[in-house]
Scaffold this active site. Sequence first.
Site, PDB file in Angstrom:
ATOM      1  N   TYR A  27       0.833  -1.211   0.000  1.00  0.00           N
ATOM      2  CA  TYR A  27       0.000   0.000   0.000  1.00  0.00           C
ATOM      3  C   TYR A  27       0.867   1.261   0.000  1.00  0.00           C
ATOM      4  CZ  TYR A  27      -3.151   3.669   1.569  1.00  0.00           C
ATOM      5  OH  TYR A  27      -3.859   4.841   1.669  1.00  0.00           O
ATOM      6  N   GLU A  28       1.937   1.244   0.793  1.00  0.00           N
ATOM      7  CA  GLU A  28       2.812   2.415   0.897  1.00  0.00           C
ATOM      8  C   GLU A  28       3.848   2.491  -0.214  1.00  0.00           C
ATOM      9  OE1 GLU A  28       4.318   2.238   4.939  1.00  0.00           O
ATOM     10  OE2 GLU A  28       2.558   3.329   5.682  1.00  0.00           O
ATOM     11  N   GLU A  85       4.591   2.407  15.298  1.00  0.00           N
ATOM     12  CA  GLU A  85       5.355   2.161  14.076  1.00  0.00           C
ATOM     13  C   GLU A  85       4.431   1.841  12.909  1.00  0.00           C
ATOM     14  OE1 GLU A  85       8.558   1.703  11.465  1.00  0.00           O
ATOM     15  OE2 GLU A  85       8.505   2.604  13.447  1.00  0.00           O
ATOM     16  N   TYR A  88      -2.378  -0.875  10.626  1.00  0.00           N
ATOM     17  CA  TYR A  88      -2.862  -1.368   9.340  1.00  0.00           C
ATOM     18  C   TYR A  88      -4.181  -2.095   9.533  1.00  0.00           C
ATOM     19  CZ  TYR A  88      -3.251  -3.985   4.999  1.00  0.00           C
ATOM     20  OH  TYR A  88      -3.713  -4.515   3.825  1.00  0.00           O
ATOM     21  N   VAL A  89      -5.121  -1.782   8.662  1.00  0.00           N
ATOM     22  CA  VAL A  89      -6.404  -2.483   8.613  1.00  0.00           C
ATOM     23  C   VAL A  89      -6.596  -2.936   7.172  1.00  0.00           C
ATOM     24  CG1 VAL A  89      -8.901  -2.308   8.914  1.00  0.00           C
ATOM     25  CG2 VAL A  89      -7.360  -1.110  10.498  1.00  0.00           C
ATOM     26  N   GLY A  95     -13.563   1.104   7.598  1.00  0.00           N
ATOM     27  CA  GLY A  95     -14.873   1.732   7.756  1.00  0.00           C
ATOM     28  C   GLY A  95     -15.726   1.103   8.846  1.00  0.00           C
ATOM     29  N   GLY A  99      -9.556   0.502  12.882  1.00  0.00           N
ATOM     30  CA  GLY A  99      -8.395   1.379  13.085  1.00  0.00           C
ATOM     31  C   GLY A  99      -8.562   2.261  14.302  1.00  0.00           C
ATOM     32  N   TYR A 133      -6.406  10.661  11.232  1.00  0.00           N
ATOM     33  CA  TYR A 133      -5.653  11.089  12.417  1.00  0.00           C
ATOM     34  C   TYR A 133      -6.132  12.450  12.916  1.00  0.00           C
ATOM     35  CZ  TYR A 133      -2.516   7.280  11.089  1.00  0.00           C
ATOM     36  OH  TYR A 133      -1.997   6.055  10.764  1.00  0.00           O
TER      37      TYR A 133
END
Length: 162
Positions: A27-28, A85, A88-89, A95, A99, A133
Amino acid sequence: MNNIALRPAIREDVPQILAFIRELAVYEKLEHEAVADAGDMTEHLFGHPRYAEVLMAEVDGEPAGFALFFHNYSTFHGKPGIYLEDLYVRPAFRGLGVGKRLIARVAALAVERGCARFEWSVLDWNEPAIRFYRSLGAVGMQEWTVQRLDGEALRQLAVQDA
């Protein structure tokens, strides 16, 4: 039903933790950096000393996500802190509040342990995470930048300690 359950990781969770880490790395767009293996992960999460802790999230008994965190220290406050660190979901479980439950549990641990801070980093392009966040009350530390030594640069500096 969407029953969300959180629990501390156990040794048998290491393969699932590694799977989550690899999914997060994809994903990143950092999968080339995800080189952790089961041996190191087991030693560092469950050995002595323990370098990090993991909370596992399950939805209706299915692995849904994780939070990996460790303690740091604030000299200005004279108190420990917690650094998140990884959070992740899996996409199928986003939704549902997974998280938020994970991050709230880590926040609760920080309060229980007398920590002054709970901090983490987020990639600047990850707008969904940043919005999430901010909705929790987190603020960006605009005047701070992360610095890193790794690989050969880390080894070269270490030999200067001789």
